[in-house]
Design an enzyme around this catalytic site. Structure first.
Site, PDB file in Angstrom:
ATOM      1  N   ARG A 102       6.758  38.155  48.627  1.00  0.00           N
ATOM      2  CA  ARG A 102       7.998  37.494  48.189  1.00  0.00           C
ATOM      3  C   ARG A 102       8.466  38.153  46.892  1.00  0.00           C
ATOM      4  O   ARG A 102       8.473  37.528  45.833  1.00  0.00           O
ATOM      5  CB  ARG A 102       7.769  35.993  47.980  1.00  0.00           C
ATOM      6  CG  ARG A 102       7.045  35.253  49.099  1.00  0.00           C
ATOM      7  CD  ARG A 102       7.715  35.302  50.438  1.00  0.00           C
ATOM      8  NE  ARG A 102       8.907  34.545  50.656  1.00  0.00           N
ATOM      9  CZ  ARG A 102       8.969  33.269  50.998  1.00  0.00           C
ATOM     10  NH1 ARG A 102       7.886  32.553  51.075  1.00  0.00           N
ATOM     11  NH2 ARG A 102      10.127  32.692  51.251  1.00  0.00           N
ATOM     12  N   GLN A 107      12.962  41.477  49.854  1.00  0.00           N
ATOM     13  CA  GLN A 107      13.759  40.334  50.337  1.00  0.00           C
ATOM     14  C   GLN A 107      14.419  40.613  51.689  1.00  0.00           C
ATOM     15  O   GLN A 107      14.508  39.735  52.529  1.00  0.00           O
ATOM     16  CB  GLN A 107      14.839  39.997  49.314  1.00  0.00           C
ATOM     17  CG  GLN A 107      14.524  38.729  48.566  1.00  0.00           C
ATOM     18  CD  GLN A 107      15.486  38.475  47.432  1.00  0.00           C
ATOM     19  OE1 GLN A 107      16.270  39.339  47.058  1.00  0.00           O
ATOM     20  NE2 GLN A 107      15.422  37.291  46.886  1.00  0.00           N
ATOM     21  N   ASP A 110      12.114  39.847  54.573  1.00  0.00           N
ATOM     22  CA  ASP A 110      11.390  38.585  54.477  1.00  0.00           C
ATOM     23  C   ASP A 110      11.800  37.603  55.580  1.00  0.00           C
ATOM     24  O   ASP A 110      12.791  36.893  55.480  1.00  0.00           O
ATOM     25  CB  ASP A 110      11.669  37.996  53.087  1.00  0.00           C
ATOM     26  CG  ASP A 110      10.867  36.751  52.808  1.00  0.00           C
ATOM     27  OD1 ASP A 110      10.250  36.209  53.746  1.00  0.00           O
ATOM     28  OD2 ASP A 110      10.866  36.311  51.658  1.00  0.00           O
ATOM     29  N   SER A 113      12.045  33.797  54.723  1.00  0.00           N
ATOM     30  CA  SER A 113      13.309  33.403  54.085  1.00  0.00           C
ATOM     31  C   SER A 113      14.449  33.376  55.085  1.00  0.00           C
ATOM     32  O   SER A 113      15.259  32.442  55.096  1.00  0.00           O
ATOM     33  CB  SER A 113      13.689  34.377  52.971  1.00  0.00           C
ATOM     34  OG  SER A 113      12.802  34.261  51.912  1.00  0.00           O
ATOM     35  N   TYR A 206       5.496  29.659  44.004  1.00  0.00           N
ATOM     36  CA  TYR A 206       5.272  28.503  44.889  1.00  0.00           C
ATOM     37  C   TYR A 206       4.870  27.288  44.058  1.00  0.00           C
ATOM     38  O   TYR A 206       4.625  27.393  42.855  1.00  0.00           O
ATOM     39  CB  TYR A 206       4.153  28.813  45.884  1.00  0.00           C
ATOM     40  CG  TYR A 206       4.538  29.810  46.940  1.00  0.00           C
ATOM     41  CD1 TYR A 206       5.329  29.435  48.015  1.00  0.00           C
ATOM     42  CD2 TYR A 206       4.111  31.126  46.867  1.00  0.00           C
ATOM     43  CE1 TYR A 206       5.687  30.346  48.986  1.00  0.00           C
ATOM     44  CE2 TYR A 206       4.463  32.053  47.832  1.00  0.00           C
ATOM     45  CZ  TYR A 206       5.256  31.655  48.897  1.00  0.00           C
ATOM     46  OH  TYR A 206       5.609  32.567  49.850  1.00  0.00           O
TER      47      TYR A 206
HETATM   48  P1  NAD Z   1       8.056  26.794  50.479  1.00  0.00           P
HETATM   49  O1  NAD Z   1       8.528  26.756  51.882  1.00  0.00           O
HETATM   50  O2  NAD Z   1       6.651  27.230  50.184  1.00  0.00           O
HETATM   51  O3  NAD Z   1       8.223  25.327  49.848  1.00  0.00           O
HETATM   52  C1  NAD Z   1       9.462  24.660  49.879  1.00  0.00           C
HETATM   53  C2  NAD Z   1       9.670  23.928  48.588  1.00  0.00           C
HETATM   54  O4  NAD Z   1       8.816  22.786  48.525  1.00  0.00           O
HETATM   55  C3  NAD Z   1       9.370  24.736  47.321  1.00  0.00           C
HETATM   56  O5  NAD Z   1      10.549  24.820  46.560  1.00  0.00           O
HETATM   57  C4  NAD Z   1       8.274  23.939  46.639  1.00  0.00           C
HETATM   58  O6  NAD Z   1       8.378  23.996  45.226  1.00  0.00           O
HETATM   59  C5  NAD Z   1       8.538  22.556  47.173  1.00  0.00           C
HETATM   60  N1  NAD Z   1       7.441  21.588  47.024  1.00  0.00           N
HETATM   61  C6  NAD Z   1       6.109  21.763  47.216  1.00  0.00           C
HETATM   62  N2  NAD Z   1       5.442  20.609  47.002  1.00  0.00           N
HETATM   63  C7  NAD Z   1       6.379  19.677  46.659  1.00  0.00           C
HETATM   64  C8  NAD Z   1       6.324  18.311  46.322  1.00  0.00           C
HETATM   65  N3  NAD Z   1       5.163  17.636  46.279  1.00  0.00           N
HETATM   66  N4  NAD Z   1       7.483  17.667  46.039  1.00  0.00           N
HETATM   67  C9  NAD Z   1       8.664  18.347  46.092  1.00  0.00           C
HETATM   68  N5  NAD Z   1       8.784  19.629  46.403  1.00  0.00           N
HETATM   69  C10 NAD Z   1       7.659  20.296  46.682  1.00  0.00           C
HETATM   70  O7  NAD Z   1       9.052  27.599  49.554  1.00  0.00           O
HETATM   71  P2  NAD Z   1       9.943  28.867  49.895  1.00  0.00           P
HETATM   72  O8  NAD Z   1      11.257  28.452  50.353  1.00  0.00           O
HETATM   73  O9  NAD Z   1       9.141  29.776  50.760  1.00  0.00           O
HETATM   74  O10 NAD Z   1      10.085  29.470  48.435  1.00  0.00           O
HETATM   75  C11 NAD Z   1       8.971  29.536  47.562  1.00  0.00           C
HETATM   76  C12 NAD Z   1       9.284  30.387  46.355  1.00  0.00           C
HETATM   77  O11 NAD Z   1       9.399  31.749  46.721  1.00  0.00           O
HETATM   78  C13 NAD Z   1      10.566  30.057  45.625  1.00  0.00           C
HETATM   79  O12 NAD Z   1      10.331  30.215  44.248  1.00  0.00           O
HETATM   80  C14 NAD Z   1      11.533  31.090  46.103  1.00  0.00           C
HETATM   81  O13 NAD Z   1      12.576  31.334  45.182  1.00  0.00           O
HETATM   82  C15 NAD Z   1      10.592  32.262  46.189  1.00  0.00           C
HETATM   83  N6  NAD Z   1      11.077  33.272  47.129  1.00  0.00           N
HETATM   84  C16 NAD Z   1      11.155  34.565  46.712  1.00  0.00           C
HETATM   85  C17 NAD Z   1      11.587  35.527  47.615  1.00  0.00           C
HETATM   86  C18 NAD Z   1      11.679  36.942  47.213  1.00  0.00           C
HETATM   87  O14 NAD Z   1      11.783  37.235  46.043  1.00  0.00           O
HETATM   88  N7  NAD Z   1      11.616  37.852  48.186  1.00  0.00           N
HETATM   89  C19 NAD Z   1      11.907  35.180  48.913  1.00  0.00           C
HETATM   90  C20 NAD Z   1      11.812  33.842  49.283  1.00  0.00           C
HETATM   91  C21 NAD Z   1      11.378  32.897  48.389  1.00  0.00           C
END
Ligand code: NAD
Length: 353
Positions: A102, A107, A110, A113, A206
């Site tokens: 990530r 990106q 990914d 995403s 995360y």
């Molecule tokens: P995910 O599917 O792992 O989780 C979804 C959301 O649930 C997250 O925002 C997490 O903080 C939240 N969460 C976990 N436990 C919780 C709780 N008890 N109560 C409320 N919320 C809770 O997340 P994702 O969509 O895969 O994204 C994870 C991270 O990765 C983010 O910071 C995102 O910006 C980052 N990301 C980066 C890239 C990249 O740079 N290529 C791509 C995708 C995501």
């Protein structure tokens, strides 16, 4: 995804397609232009240098692959140990698409995403058709209808995408997450951030699991917001753990009649205590949806984005018409699960070897 056959051919590939491979996503074999069509999957893979797939191939299909060939697919190795062992034995270089790091540079590759963005988009639509009311404010000759309140819990890729749809549908939106940086992201989409005072930032962007004290604190703040919502979309997830439970049975019992929960956490057990993954349940006058494999409901675009994720990975790997593996590159190092008769993914190696 037929539209990308030209780009694959430009990379130097001659295409073979398993008959009807795209049919469930409405793509007929004829749409893949000059591709050779084969009925037997074993014939398809047996002379391929690169095999592209959505789901991990079963172990007996891997045994038909050419030694030294490359597989690019979702792998979920922990749940498909037979396949991983067969890939290792067959000396296949297997890229596990769900392991793409990530990081900004990756990106465009990914798949988590790209598919989460689609699932998040779709969740408010699913919820809307199960609600006995409309989402936007409506002024009519006989009076005004108030806009619905939508609460999105978990503001990662799917959650932010869900907020964007809810906004387009005219709802009043609230968002909640345990990573404080999501406040600004939610607000930029027009949502109010529900601040529970808990910061559970984990590694790599995360979240981490909450302690018992933190859970109690969160519950206290959220109960009122849950009770006031007409629709709740949950997307919360912690890597390697079952979905955190964000909505208790007692909180469901206190929800408005006609309210709907769309639990995108259903895939890993559900964010609501009463969710039945793959099912819709009615608790009093509240409807709880636990949809699985949501992107497949948008198969054309799911396929489109996944194919582009794969093409962007191939762009990185193919130089002068041949695959070059640079294990110094963190995208390659992080994504290759098996190579040259060895398991390269540390967690899988500990289980299998
Ligand atoms: P995910 O599917 O792992 O989780 C979804 C959301 O649930 C997250 O925002 C997490 O903080 C939240 N969460 C976990 N436990 C919780 C709780 N008890 N109560 C409320 N919320 C809770 O997340 P994702 O969509 O895969 O994204 C994870 C991270 O990765 C983010 O910071 C995102 O910006 C980052 N990301 C980066 C890239 C990249 O740079 N290529 C791509 C995708 C995501």
């Amino acid at each position: 995804m037929p539209a990308l056959t030209t780009r694959l051919e430009r990379l130097g590939a001659a295409l073979t397609l398993e008959a009807n491979a795209g049919l469930a996503a409405t793509f007929a074999d004829t749409a893949y232009r000059d591709a050779r069509i084969e009925n037997d999957p074993k014939t398809v893979v047996s002379d391929a240098d690169i095999v592209l797939a959505v789901q991990p191939p079963p172990a007996d299909l891997v045994k038909a692959m050419k030694p030294g060939s490359v597989l690019i697919s979702l792998l979920y190795g922990n749940s498909n140990l037979d396949t991983v062992a067969a890939l290792k034995d067959r000396k296949v270089t297997a890229f596990a698409m769900e392991q793409i790091p990530r990081i900004s540079r990756a990106q465009s590759m990914d798949v988590l995403s790209s598919q989460a963005a689609l699932a998040g988009y779709y969740a408010p639509l699913l919820g809307a058709v199960h609600m006995p009311r409309i989402l936007p404010m409506m002024t009519t000759a006989v009076g005004s209808l108030r806009a619905a309140k939508v609460l999105v819990m978990g503001l990662g890729v799917a959650g932010l995408s869900a907020l964007a749809t809810a906004h387009r549908l005219g709802a009043i939106m609230e968002g909640y997450d345990v990573r404080p940086e999501t406040r600004e992201q939610a607000e930029s989409l027009g949502a109010k951030f529900v601040d529970t005072g808990v910061d559970a930032r984990g590694e790599g962007g995360y979240a981490r699991e909450l302690t018992a004290d933190e859970k109690a604190k969160v519950e206290q703040t959220l109960t009122r917001h849950i009770a006031e919502a007409d629709m709740i979309i949950t997307t919360a997830s912690v890597p390697g753990r079952p979905a955190p439970k964000l909505i208790s049975s007692a909180q469901v019992a206190a929800m408005k009649p006609g309210a709907v929960i769309v639990d995108l956490g259903a895939e890993s057990g559900g964010n609501c205590e009463m969710t039945k993954p793959g099912d819709t349940v009615n608790v009093g006058a509240v409807t709880i949806l636990g949809p699985l494999n949501v992107p497949s409901a948008l198969a054309q675009h799911a396929s489109d984005l996944y194919a582009k994720n794969i093409l962007n990975l191939l762009d990185l790997l193919i130089k002068d018409g041949a695959i070059h593996l640079d294990f110094e590159d963190e995208v390659v190092a992080g994504t290759v699960a098996t190579h040259d008769g060895k398991i390269r993914n540390e967690a899988l190696r500990q289980i299998i070897e």
